[in-house]
Scaffold this motif. Sequence first.
Motif, PDB file in Angstrom:
ATOM      1  N   VAL A 175      13.854  15.099 -43.321  1.00  0.00           N
ATOM      2  CA  VAL A 175      14.750  16.144 -42.853  1.00  0.00           C
ATOM      3  C   VAL A 175      15.594  15.530 -41.726  1.00  0.00           C
ATOM      4  N   ILE A 176      16.818  15.991 -41.592  1.00  0.00           N
ATOM      5  CA  ILE A 176      17.721  15.506 -40.541  1.00  0.00           C
ATOM      6  C   ILE A 176      17.794  16.562 -39.442  1.00  0.00           C
ATOM      7  N   GLU A 177      17.640  16.131 -38.190  1.00  0.00           N
ATOM      8  CA  GLU A 177      17.794  17.018 -37.037  1.00  0.00           C
ATOM      9  C   GLU A 177      19.057  16.624 -36.282  1.00  0.00           C
ATOM     10  N   THR A 178      19.806  17.630 -35.846  1.00  0.00           N
ATOM     11  CA  THR A 178      21.027  17.409 -35.060  1.00  0.00           C
ATOM     12  C   THR A 178      21.027  18.357 -33.876  1.00  0.00           C
ATOM     13  N   ILE A 179      21.100  17.808 -32.669  1.00  0.00           N
ATOM     14  CA  ILE A 179      21.137  18.654 -31.467  1.00  0.00           C
ATOM     15  C   ILE A 179      22.464  19.396 -31.429  1.00  0.00           C
ATOM     16  N   THR A 180      22.374  20.723 -31.247  1.00  0.00           N
ATOM     17  CA  THR A 180      23.562  21.572 -31.227  1.00  0.00           C
ATOM     18  C   THR A 180      23.839  22.189 -29.862  1.00  0.00           C
ATOM     19  N   ASP A 181      22.806  22.340 -29.041  1.00  0.00           N
ATOM     20  CA  ASP A 181      22.958  23.013 -27.746  1.00  0.00           C
ATOM     21  C   ASP A 181      22.010  22.382 -26.735  1.00  0.00           C
ATOM     22  N   THR A 182      22.494  22.217 -25.520  1.00  0.00           N
ATOM     23  CA  THR A 182      21.632  21.810 -24.411  1.00  0.00           C
ATOM     24  C   THR A 182      22.086  22.556 -23.165  1.00  0.00           C
ATOM     25  N   ASP A 183      21.115  23.006 -22.396  1.00  0.00           N
ATOM     26  CA  ASP A 183      21.395  23.663 -21.120  1.00  0.00           C
ATOM     27  C   ASP A 183      20.207  23.362 -20.198  1.00  0.00           C
ATOM     28  N   SER A 184      20.186  22.135 -19.706  1.00  0.00           N
ATOM     29  CA  SER A 184      19.077  21.698 -18.862  1.00  0.00           C
ATOM     30  C   SER A 184      19.014  22.545 -17.604  1.00  0.00           C
ATOM     31  N   PRO A 185      17.849  22.985 -17.204  1.00  0.00           N
ATOM     32  CA  PRO A 185      16.523  22.719 -17.753  1.00  0.00           C
ATOM     33  C   PRO A 185      15.925  23.895 -18.521  1.00  0.00           C
ATOM     34  N   THR A 186      16.751  24.743 -19.081  1.00  0.00           N
ATOM     35  CA  THR A 186      16.198  25.970 -19.661  1.00  0.00           C
ATOM     36  C   THR A 186      16.232  26.067 -21.184  1.00  0.00           C
ATOM     37  N   TYR A 187      17.032  25.244 -21.881  1.00  0.00           N
ATOM     38  CA  TYR A 187      17.236  25.501 -23.307  1.00  0.00           C
ATOM     39  C   TYR A 187      17.773  24.281 -24.021  1.00  0.00           C
ATOM     40  N   PHE A 188      17.258  24.029 -25.216  1.00  0.00           N
ATOM     41  CA  PHE A 188      17.947  23.137 -26.142  1.00  0.00           C
ATOM     42  C   PHE A 188      17.648  23.578 -27.560  1.00  0.00           C
ATOM     43  N   ALA A 189      18.550  23.234 -28.472  1.00  0.00           N
ATOM     44  CA  ALA A 189      18.417  23.655 -29.863  1.00  0.00           C
ATOM     45  C   ALA A 189      18.935  22.565 -30.779  1.00  0.00           C
ATOM     46  N   TYR A 190      18.386  22.565 -31.986  1.00  0.00           N
ATOM     47  CA  TYR A 190      18.852  21.621 -32.990  1.00  0.00           C
ATOM     48  C   TYR A 190      18.781  22.273 -34.357  1.00  0.00           C
ATOM     49  N   GLU A 191      19.643  21.798 -35.238  1.00  0.00           N
ATOM     50  CA  GLU A 191      19.658  22.282 -36.610  1.00  0.00           C
ATOM     51  C   GLU A 191      19.002  21.247 -37.503  1.00  0.00           C
ATOM     52  N   LEU A 192      18.394  21.728 -38.570  1.00  0.00           N
ATOM     53  CA  LEU A 192      17.738  20.858 -39.526  1.00  0.00           C
ATOM     54  C   LEU A 192      18.433  20.994 -40.872  1.00  0.00           C
ATOM     55  N   SER A 193      18.659  19.858 -41.515  1.00  0.00           N
ATOM     56  CA  SER A 193      19.376  19.856 -42.787  1.00  0.00           C
ATOM     57  C   SER A 193      18.783  18.791 -43.707  1.00  0.00           C
ATOM     58  N   ASP A 194      19.283  18.740 -44.905  1.00  0.00           N
ATOM     59  CA  ASP A 194      18.885  17.753 -45.901  1.00  0.00           C
ATOM     60  C   ASP A 194      17.391  17.826 -46.215  1.00  0.00           C
ATOM     61  N   PHE A 195      16.886  19.054 -46.327  1.00  0.00           N
ATOM     62  CA  PHE A 195      15.483  19.225 -46.705  1.00  0.00           C
ATOM     63  C   PHE A 195      15.252  18.641 -48.094  1.00  0.00           C
ATOM     64  N   GLN A 196      14.086  18.108 -48.305  1.00  0.00           N
ATOM     65  CA  GLN A 196      13.710  17.478 -49.566  1.00  0.00           C
ATOM     66  C   GLN A 196      12.635  18.310 -50.260  1.00  0.00           C
ATOM     67  N   LYS A 197      12.306  17.923 -51.450  1.00  0.00           N
ATOM     68  CA  LYS A 197      11.188  18.484 -52.202  1.00  0.00           C
ATOM     69  C   LYS A 197      11.288  20.017 -52.306  1.00  0.00           C
ATOM     70  N   LEU A 198      10.156  20.724 -52.160  1.00  0.00           N
ATOM     71  CA  LEU A 198      10.129  22.175 -52.336  1.00  0.00           C
ATOM     72  C   LEU A 198      11.054  22.882 -51.350  1.00  0.00           C
ATOM     73  N   PHE A 199      11.006  22.492 -50.073  1.00  0.00           N
ATOM     74  CA  PHE A 199      11.861  23.175 -49.095  1.00  0.00           C
ATOM     75  C   PHE A 199      13.342  22.980 -49.416  1.00  0.00           C
ATOM     76  N   GLY A 200      13.678  21.857 -49.988  1.00  0.00           N
ATOM     77  CA  GLY A 200      15.060  21.619 -50.392  1.00  0.00           C
ATOM     78  C   GLY A 200      15.537  22.608 -51.440  1.00  0.00           C
ATOM     79  N   LEU A 201      14.611  23.101 -52.240  1.00  0.00           N
ATOM     80  CA  LEU A 201      14.949  24.108 -53.249  1.00  0.00           C
ATOM     81  C   LEU A 201      15.028  25.509 -52.668  1.00  0.00           C
TER      82      LEU A 201
END
Length: 162
Positions: free
Chosen positions: A68-94
């Motif tokens: 799976v690929i992770e990409t950081i989308t948001d950061t707000d040190s020191p309270t928050y960060f977020a990332y999106e996940l893409s390119d799931f494989q196998k069952l989750f990819g379906l």
Amino acid sequence: MSGTSATSVAVALATPKQAYEISGPLDPATFYPRSGPLPAVTAVREQSGTWDTIGRTRRLILSGGGHVIETITDTDSPTYFAYELSDFQKLFGLLVSGARAEWRFERIETGTQISWTYTFFGKPGRNWIVALIVRVLWAPYMNKVLPPIAREVSRRAAGTTI
């Protein structure tokens, strides 16, 4: 876009800044084991730099042979960060078109409350099965994964000034 979410909460004996700075760079292969049908993270590849900047990406290699690929989308040190996940494989990819993880760090009397929320976005017609997987498998998994991360944050923070 609506999805199905699960949240896990743990407390670290650290300041929010310490929890934020320590948790981000932790190696997922150390903290994300196989659990039933959920594969372990076995390696991190192609990380585009330190795991603290919007736009950074990395590929998590999974024990089931996928990734799976992770990409950081948001950061707000020191309270928050977020990332999106893409390119799931196998069952989750379906089943899913993607996912989003959010980490929040809130100062409490005993340290820092770490809240980790995962939202999976089901492909058309598959939201019901994604919701079932999140409720039955993923939410309990998160509750197994986050406490050791909080303990490691606490351990590393003990060696620094709070």
